[in-house]
Design an enzyme around this catalytic site. Sequence first.
Site, PDB file in Angstrom:
ATOM      1  N   SER A  78      33.165  69.888  31.710  1.00 39.54           N
ATOM      2  CA  SER A  78      34.389  70.749  31.890  1.00 39.54           C
ATOM      3  C   SER A  78      34.348  72.022  30.744  1.00 39.54           C
ATOM      4  O   SER A  78      35.026  72.860  30.988  1.00 39.54           O
ATOM      5  CB  SER A  78      35.635  70.184  31.411  1.00 39.54           C
ATOM      6  OG  SER A  78      36.153  69.438  32.496  1.00 39.54           O
TER       7      SER A  78
ATOM      8  N   LYS B 205      34.439  75.362  32.353  1.00 37.08           N
ATOM      9  CA  LYS B 205      35.393  76.256  32.642  1.00 37.08           C
ATOM     10  C   LYS B 205      35.781  77.527  31.834  1.00 37.08           C
ATOM     11  O   LYS B 205      36.289  78.637  32.404  1.00 37.08           O
ATOM     12  CB  LYS B 205      36.582  75.248  32.709  1.00 37.08           C
ATOM     13  CG  LYS B 205      36.544  74.013  33.542  1.00 37.08           C
ATOM     14  CD  LYS B 205      37.450  73.090  33.455  1.00 37.08           C
ATOM     15  CE  LYS B 205      37.595  71.790  34.368  1.00 37.08           C
ATOM     16  NZ  LYS B 205      38.500  70.791  33.738  1.00 37.08           N
TER      17      LYS B 205
ATOM     18  N   TYR C  45      31.924  74.547  41.836  1.00 42.73           N
ATOM     19  CA  TYR C  45      32.642  73.990  40.889  1.00 42.73           C
ATOM     20  C   TYR C  45      31.666  72.984  40.230  1.00 42.73           C
ATOM     21  O   TYR C  45      31.446  72.458  39.104  1.00 42.73           O
ATOM     22  CB  TYR C  45      33.893  73.303  41.079  1.00 42.73           C
ATOM     23  CG  TYR C  45      34.709  72.708  40.067  1.00 42.73           C
ATOM     24  CD1 TYR C  45      35.070  73.402  39.140  1.00 42.73           C
ATOM     25  CD2 TYR C  45      34.801  71.181  40.248  1.00 42.73           C
ATOM     26  CE1 TYR C  45      35.850  72.597  37.901  1.00 42.73           C
ATOM     27  CE2 TYR C  45      35.322  70.469  39.300  1.00 42.73           C
ATOM     28  CZ  TYR C  45      35.925  71.068  38.170  1.00 42.73           C
ATOM     29  OH  TYR C  45      36.302  70.288  37.199  1.00 42.73           O
TER      30      TYR C  45
ATOM     31  N   TYR D  29      43.058  69.453  26.854  1.00 41.97           N
ATOM     32  CA  TYR D  29      44.004  68.969  27.574  1.00 41.97           C
ATOM     33  C   TYR D  29      45.447  68.619  26.923  1.00 41.97           C
ATOM     34  O   TYR D  29      46.030  69.121  26.028  1.00 41.97           O
ATOM     35  CB  TYR D  29      43.596  67.828  28.214  1.00 41.97           C
ATOM     36  CG  TYR D  29      42.259  68.173  29.146  1.00 41.97           C
ATOM     37  CD1 TYR D  29      42.248  69.146  30.113  1.00 41.97           C
ATOM     38  CD2 TYR D  29      41.130  67.855  28.550  1.00 41.97           C
ATOM     39  CE1 TYR D  29      41.108  69.464  30.597  1.00 41.97           C
ATOM     40  CE2 TYR D  29      39.894  68.284  29.056  1.00 41.97           C
ATOM     41  CZ  TYR D  29      39.938  69.162  30.196  1.00 41.97           C
ATOM     42  OH  TYR D  29      38.742  69.508  30.711  1.00 41.97           O
TER      43      TYR D  29
ATOM     44  N   VAL E   9      33.686  65.720  29.864  1.00 41.93           N
ATOM     45  CA  VAL E   9      33.460  64.134  30.116  1.00 41.93           C
ATOM     46  C   VAL E   9      32.135  63.734  29.968  1.00 41.93           C
ATOM     47  O   VAL E   9      32.114  62.448  29.923  1.00 41.93           O
ATOM     48  CB  VAL E   9      33.996  63.572  31.534  1.00 41.93           C
ATOM     49  CG1 VAL E   9      35.490  63.590  31.722  1.00 41.93           C
ATOM     50  CG2 VAL E   9      33.493  64.428  32.727  1.00 41.93           C
TER      51      VAL E   9
HETATM   52  O1  DON Z   1      35.699  67.614  37.902  1.00 39.93           O
HETATM   53  C1  DON Z   1      35.608  66.666  37.031  1.00 39.93           C
HETATM   54  O2  DON Z   1      36.343  65.865  36.966  1.00 39.93           O
HETATM   55  C2  DON Z   1      34.432  66.714  36.096  1.00 39.93           C
HETATM   56  N1  DON Z   1      33.330  67.720  36.774  1.00 39.93           N
HETATM   57  C3  DON Z   1      34.656  67.663  34.734  1.00 39.93           C
HETATM   58  C4  DON Z   1      35.912  66.905  34.083  1.00 39.93           C
HETATM   59  C5  DON Z   1      35.703  67.256  32.495  1.00 39.93           C
HETATM   60  O3  DON Z   1      34.636  67.258  32.018  1.00 39.93           O
HETATM   61  C6  DON Z   1      37.082  66.784  31.761  1.00 39.93           C
HETATM   62  N2  DON Z   1      36.869  67.057  30.452  1.00 39.93           N
HETATM   63  N3  DON Z   1      37.195  66.158  29.455  1.00 39.93           N
END
Ligand code: DON
Length: 312
Positions: free
Chosen positions: A63, A66, A189, A241, A259
């Site tokens: 994430s 982003k 994405y 978040y 994540v």
């Molecule tokens: O889209 C997703 O769920 C993952 N590729 C990225 C989510 C993420 O890193 C959330 N962060 N804490």
Amino acid sequence: MAQVQTFLEQLYHEFKGITDGKLASYIPELARADPGWFGISIVTLDGRSFEVGDVAQKFTIQSISKVFVYGMALEDYGREKLLRKVGVEPTGDPFNSLIRLDEDSKRPDNPMVNAGAIATTGLITGSDPAERLNRMLSMFERYVGNEVFVDVSTFMSEKTTGHRNRAMAHLMLNFGMIEQPIEEALDLYFQQCAVLVTTHDLAVMAATLANQGVNPITGQRAVGSEHVRDILSVMYTCGMYNFAGEWAFRVGIPAKSGVSGGIMAVVPNQAGIAVFSPLLDGHGNSVRGLKVFEALSRFELGGFLRGHQLGL
Ligand code: DON
């Protein structure tokens, strides 16, 4: 300054033993991480690094990507036009929350939650998927200062299991929030999330934002200075978040987590900071990462997180 290096080493030893938290496993490839990995890196605007631990270990950016793709969309569309497509309102919801089922709202809440990030990625311009991917990789390379690669295993792992993200894209398509072809937007994405970085790279990327968009190591501009303020505002209000408020209270600088266990934070006009440790709390934020940032903000140098001169 020796004091900073010594402090980072103390933090590393203090928190290395913490084994609370869990590896992300909803993307199967992420569950292969070593829970012991732990790195801390600070890169200052005059190009110095203060580092400890596994700062050269590669991991997927997830994430944290982003933030940079939002910057790219700001460059492609400009602030007002982009704002009509993706909002800037914190949700207080988890990163993967399904968009509100509200047909009146023609835009996802913000570009840091998955729905808003997928919509933002879908806006990236380019004549075909290869050109869009290449533009995106070049953008990341300007921030990092050298070549970057997509980890194909993690990309495939998420592409084949990312049903929740795919569902969000379909809902947004249904509400007229995004346009076809959504499979191409989802692929891009998943690819941006699978870009490989190190903790050191993330600190350089953060330092680039701290330096009004110019990479302090290479001197190359990564993003227009007129967009940096907007990027940092969205990081500050939405980057962590449903922990964003508590983060502001406990640490107090713009940051973004992922994540795979990275947290990247920007000390405007002074430094970029990154911590990597893959064990996550219930919000999807790195457990050791949060501890390091909290300790940094309490340190006598903590003044620097509150806008005082770092004096490094
Ligand atoms: O889209 C997703 O769920 C993952 N590729 C990225 C989510 C993420 O890193 C959330 N962060 N804490």
